[in-house]
Write a protein that holds these residues in place. Structure first.
Motif, PDB file in Angstrom:
ATOM      1  N   ASP A   1       2.276   1.925  -3.461  1.00  0.00           N
ATOM      2  CA  ASP A   1       1.260   2.491  -4.353  1.00  0.00           C
ATOM      3  C   ASP A   1       0.991   3.953  -4.023  1.00  0.00           C
ATOM      4  O   ASP A   1       0.820   4.792  -4.926  1.00  0.00           O
ATOM      5  CB  ASP A   1      -0.043   1.692  -4.235  1.00  0.00           C
ATOM      6  CG  ASP A   1       0.072   0.293  -4.829  1.00  0.00           C
ATOM      7  OD1 ASP A   1       1.012   0.075  -5.623  1.00  0.00           O
ATOM      8  OD2 ASP A   1      -0.760  -0.566  -4.486  1.00  0.00           O
ATOM      9  N   ARG A   2       0.953   4.277  -2.740  1.00  0.00           N
ATOM     10  CA  ARG A   2       0.688   5.657  -2.331  1.00  0.00           C
ATOM     11  C   ARG A   2       1.835   6.586  -2.756  1.00  0.00           C
ATOM     12  O   ARG A   2       1.602   7.738  -3.165  1.00  0.00           O
ATOM     13  CB  ARG A   2       0.473   5.726  -0.827  1.00  0.00           C
ATOM     14  CG  ARG A   2      -0.809   5.078  -0.344  1.00  0.00           C
ATOM     15  CD  ARG A   2      -0.925   5.160   1.165  1.00  0.00           C
ATOM     16  NE  ARG A   2      -1.012   6.553   1.620  1.00  0.00           N
ATOM     17  CZ  ARG A   2      -0.839   6.922   2.880  1.00  0.00           C
ATOM     18  NH1 ARG A   2      -0.548   6.012   3.816  1.00  0.00           N
ATOM     19  NH2 ARG A   2      -0.942   8.194   3.229  1.00  0.00           N
ATOM     20  N   SER A  39      -0.470  14.397  -0.395  1.00  0.00           N
ATOM     21  CA  SER A  39      -0.212  13.216   0.435  1.00  0.00           C
ATOM     22  C   SER A  39       1.277  12.923   0.559  1.00  0.00           C
ATOM     23  O   SER A  39       1.684  12.156   1.440  1.00  0.00           O
ATOM     24  CB  SER A  39      -0.924  11.995  -0.144  1.00  0.00           C
ATOM     25  OG  SER A  39      -0.393  11.660  -1.423  1.00  0.00           O
ATOM     26  N   GLU A  95       2.817  11.088  -9.077  1.00  0.00           N
ATOM     27  CA  GLU A  95       2.263  11.182 -10.422  1.00  0.00           C
ATOM     28  C   GLU A  95       2.203  12.623 -10.947  1.00  0.00           C
ATOM     29  O   GLU A  95       2.567  12.885 -12.107  1.00  0.00           O
ATOM     30  CB  GLU A  95       0.874  10.533 -10.460  1.00  0.00           C
ATOM     31  CG  GLU A  95       0.331  10.326 -11.867  1.00  0.00           C
ATOM     32  CD  GLU A  95       1.264   9.469 -12.724  1.00  0.00           C
ATOM     33  OE1 GLU A  95       1.363   9.762 -13.928  1.00  0.00           O
ATOM     34  OE2 GLU A  95       1.904   8.539 -12.193  1.00  0.00           O
ATOM     35  N   GLU A 139       0.831  -1.203   0.000  1.00  0.00           N
ATOM     36  CA  GLU A 139       0.000   0.000   0.000  1.00  0.00           C
ATOM     37  C   GLU A 139       0.864   1.251   0.000  1.00  0.00           C
ATOM     38  O   GLU A 139       0.569   2.233  -0.700  1.00  0.00           O
ATOM     39  CB  GLU A 139      -0.910  -0.016   1.223  1.00  0.00           C
ATOM     40  CG  GLU A 139      -1.826   1.189   1.335  1.00  0.00           C
ATOM     41  CD  GLU A 139      -2.689   1.123   2.585  1.00  0.00           C
ATOM     42  OE1 GLU A 139      -2.958   2.189   3.164  1.00  0.00           O
ATOM     43  OE2 GLU A 139      -3.078   0.002   2.973  1.00  0.00           O
ATOM     44  N   ARG A 192       3.769   6.156  -5.370  1.00  0.00           N
ATOM     45  CA  ARG A 192       3.631   6.353  -6.822  1.00  0.00           C
ATOM     46  C   ARG A 192       2.528   7.357  -7.145  1.00  0.00           C
ATOM     47  O   ARG A 192       2.695   8.213  -8.023  1.00  0.00           O
ATOM     48  CB  ARG A 192       3.329   5.009  -7.500  1.00  0.00           C
ATOM     49  CG  ARG A 192       4.492   4.032  -7.494  1.00  0.00           C
ATOM     50  CD  ARG A 192       4.065   2.762  -8.225  1.00  0.00           C
ATOM     51  NE  ARG A 192       5.135   1.781  -8.271  1.00  0.00           N
ATOM     52  CZ  ARG A 192       5.036   0.595  -8.855  1.00  0.00           C
ATOM     53  NH1 ARG A 192       3.891   0.238  -9.433  1.00  0.00           N
ATOM     54  NH2 ARG A 192       6.050  -0.237  -8.862  1.00  0.00           N
ATOM     55  N   ARG A 193       1.408   7.245  -6.443  1.00  0.00           N
ATOM     56  CA  ARG A 193       0.306   8.186  -6.703  1.00  0.00           C
ATOM     57  C   ARG A 193       0.714   9.608  -6.322  1.00  0.00           C
ATOM     58  O   ARG A 193       0.370  10.573  -7.015  1.00  0.00           O
ATOM     59  CB  ARG A 193      -0.946   7.761  -5.937  1.00  0.00           C
ATOM     60  CG  ARG A 193      -1.623   6.520  -6.485  1.00  0.00           C
ATOM     61  CD  ARG A 193      -3.048   6.390  -5.966  1.00  0.00           C
ATOM     62  NE  ARG A 193      -3.110   6.255  -4.516  1.00  0.00           N
ATOM     63  CZ  ARG A 193      -3.052   5.095  -3.862  1.00  0.00           C
ATOM     64  NH1 ARG A 193      -2.907   3.961  -4.534  1.00  0.00           N
ATOM     65  NH2 ARG A 193      -3.142   5.063  -2.543  1.00  0.00           N
ATOM     66  N   ALA A 194       1.426   9.741  -5.205  1.00  0.00           N
ATOM     67  CA  ALA A 194       1.854  11.081  -4.782  1.00  0.00           C
ATOM     68  C   ALA A 194       2.822  11.703  -5.780  1.00  0.00           C
ATOM     69  O   ALA A 194       2.865  12.931  -5.942  1.00  0.00           O
ATOM     70  CB  ALA A 194       2.505  10.999  -3.405  1.00  0.00           C
ATOM     71  N   ASP A 235       1.667  15.350  -5.004  1.00  0.00           N
ATOM     72  CA  ASP A 235       0.361  15.432  -4.365  1.00  0.00           C
ATOM     73  C   ASP A 235       0.532  15.771  -2.885  1.00  0.00           C
ATOM     74  O   ASP A 235       1.575  15.485  -2.286  1.00  0.00           O
ATOM     75  CB  ASP A 235      -0.333  14.073  -4.518  1.00  0.00           C
ATOM     76  CG  ASP A 235      -1.731  14.063  -3.943  1.00  0.00           C
ATOM     77  OD1 ASP A 235      -2.647  14.496  -4.638  1.00  0.00           O
ATOM     78  OD2 ASP A 235      -1.870  13.618  -2.781  1.00  0.00           O
TER      79      ASP A 235
END
Length: 385
Positions: free
Chosen positions: A217-218, A235, A224, A214, A220-222, A233
């Motif tokens: 993944d977080r 986060s 992006e 998790e 990577r999303r932050a 992001d």
């Protein structure tokens, strides 16, 4: 104020005039490399060469066979750039010129180690390995670094040591033909791209209550929005705060063990300093630390303060000065090479400024790389005793 000049053994060996030339600058000490990463270095005054290429990270003395026997990881001997006991020979020549010698030890920065033992490297959230960056959370890496610190620091002729990269290394790295500057990474993005996801770090995150998959993944999303040209992001800051306690603990354990190993081998009176940055999330040569903790472990710190005469990073001194005791060394590291952003003619002014911010000593980076004009400016600046 005591000042020390950074130097490589190859700046001295084969140049009989080098020790007296260094002493003539007014410094009383030399910080001489005994374990160093790969580099290409200029030697502008050497009678035998102008460029030295150190092809891989190495110790600049003969590693002890008995000391390293049976160890999983061990240091690499240097090649023709520093043959035999290059450190010892250079240290003797400098001491004969009246200079104190302290060793300069680079620890968690070793591209050859990462190439030959890929499992030792930091792995980012995308699965990319950083071969230059050994992961200090891995027990075998930590054991290797602690052993290296003790042997490379405590060399015959050395009165003390400075430990560089005694902590996390990450994305930032001077690299040949580098092509990663196309996207700007702020401090948070640099941190997220430096997070390690090797099995040891994954276990550490789990023990801290963070699920590794998790978390990956977080991260990577932050990141992006960064690849589209924006900041991370929101986060990202939360992820930094969530993972920093684990990484800080790992770094502090390494620092405590390395300093204890050096002192155990050297005995009383041997000074141990760490190259450090007061922001714990920082990676690299000047590792991020907690100022109070590191000054309770080592005898002091060497702090990057930019080019002499420039704004540099002199504010980094203040957190250390605020936590220093009467015996703490707070050494301001000033660049005195014009071609590397230094203004050696302003060394006197800069020395006064860093003293006002809490510096107790100076470091001059790097007198072996500097031109004659730069050295003349240092000599004439009036900043050294």
């Amino acid at each position: 104020m005591k000042a020390s000049a950074f130097l490589y053994p190859w700046d001295v060996l084969g140049d009989p005039d080098a020790p007296a030339r260094i002493a003539d600058l007014g410094v009383r000490q030399v910080t001489l490399a005994s374990a160093y990463h790969s580099t290409r270095a200029l030697t502008p005054r050497h009678p035998g060469h102008r460029i030295v290429t150190a092809e891989h990270a190495a110790v600049l003395y003969p590693p002890g066979e008995l000391y390293w026997r049976g160890r999983d990881l061990r240091p690499y001997a240097s090649g023709a750039w520093a043959p035999g006991d290059a450190f010892g020979q250079a240290a003797r020549a400098l001491a004969e010129a009246g200079l104190d010698v302290h060793s300069w030890v680079v620890l968690a920065h070793n591209s050859r180690l990462g190439a030959e033992h890929p499992g030792t490297s930091v792995v980012n959230a995308y699965g990319d390995r950083y071969p230059w960056a050994p992961c200090i959370a891995q027990p075998r890496v930590r054991a290797y670094l602690v052993a290296l610190a003790a042997e490379a620091a405590v060399r015959p002729g050395a009165l003390g040591t400075e430990l560089e990269s005694c902590g996390w290394y990450g994305l930032a790295h001077l690299h040949g033909h580098d092509k990663i500057a196309g996207v700007v990474l702020d401090d948070t993005a640099q941190y997220l791209m430096s997070l390690c996801f090797c099995p040891s770090c994954g276990q550490g995150y789990e023990e801290a209550g963070l699920k590794e998959g998790e978390l990956r993944d977080r991260v990577r999303r932050a990141l992006e929005p960064v690849w589209r040209g924006g900041p991370p992001d929101a986060s990202g800051a939360e992820l930094l705060a969530a993972t920093l306690p684990f990484r800080t603990r790992v770094a502090q354990e390494l620092q405590e063990a390395a300093v204890a190993a050096v002192r155990g081998r050297a005995g009383a009176g041997f000074q141990v300093l760490l190259h450090a940055d007061p922001r714990p999330d920082r990676c690299g040569a000047n590792v991020g630390v907690d100022a109070g903790h590191v000054l309770g472990v080592a005898d002091g710190v060497v702090v990057p303060c930019g080019g002499a005469g420039g704004a540099g990073g002199v504010s980094l001194l203040e957190p250390f000065a605020a936590r220093a005791t009467g015996g703490s060394v707070i050494a301001a590291n000033l660049t005195v090479v014009s071609g590397m952003g230094g203004r050696p003619a302003a060394l006197g002014e800069e020395a006064g400024r860093v003293v006002s911010l809490g510096a107790t000593e100076l470091r001059l980076y790097h007198v072996g790389l500097a031109s004659d004009e730069d050295l003349d400016a240092v000599r004439n600046a009036g900043a050294l005793p």
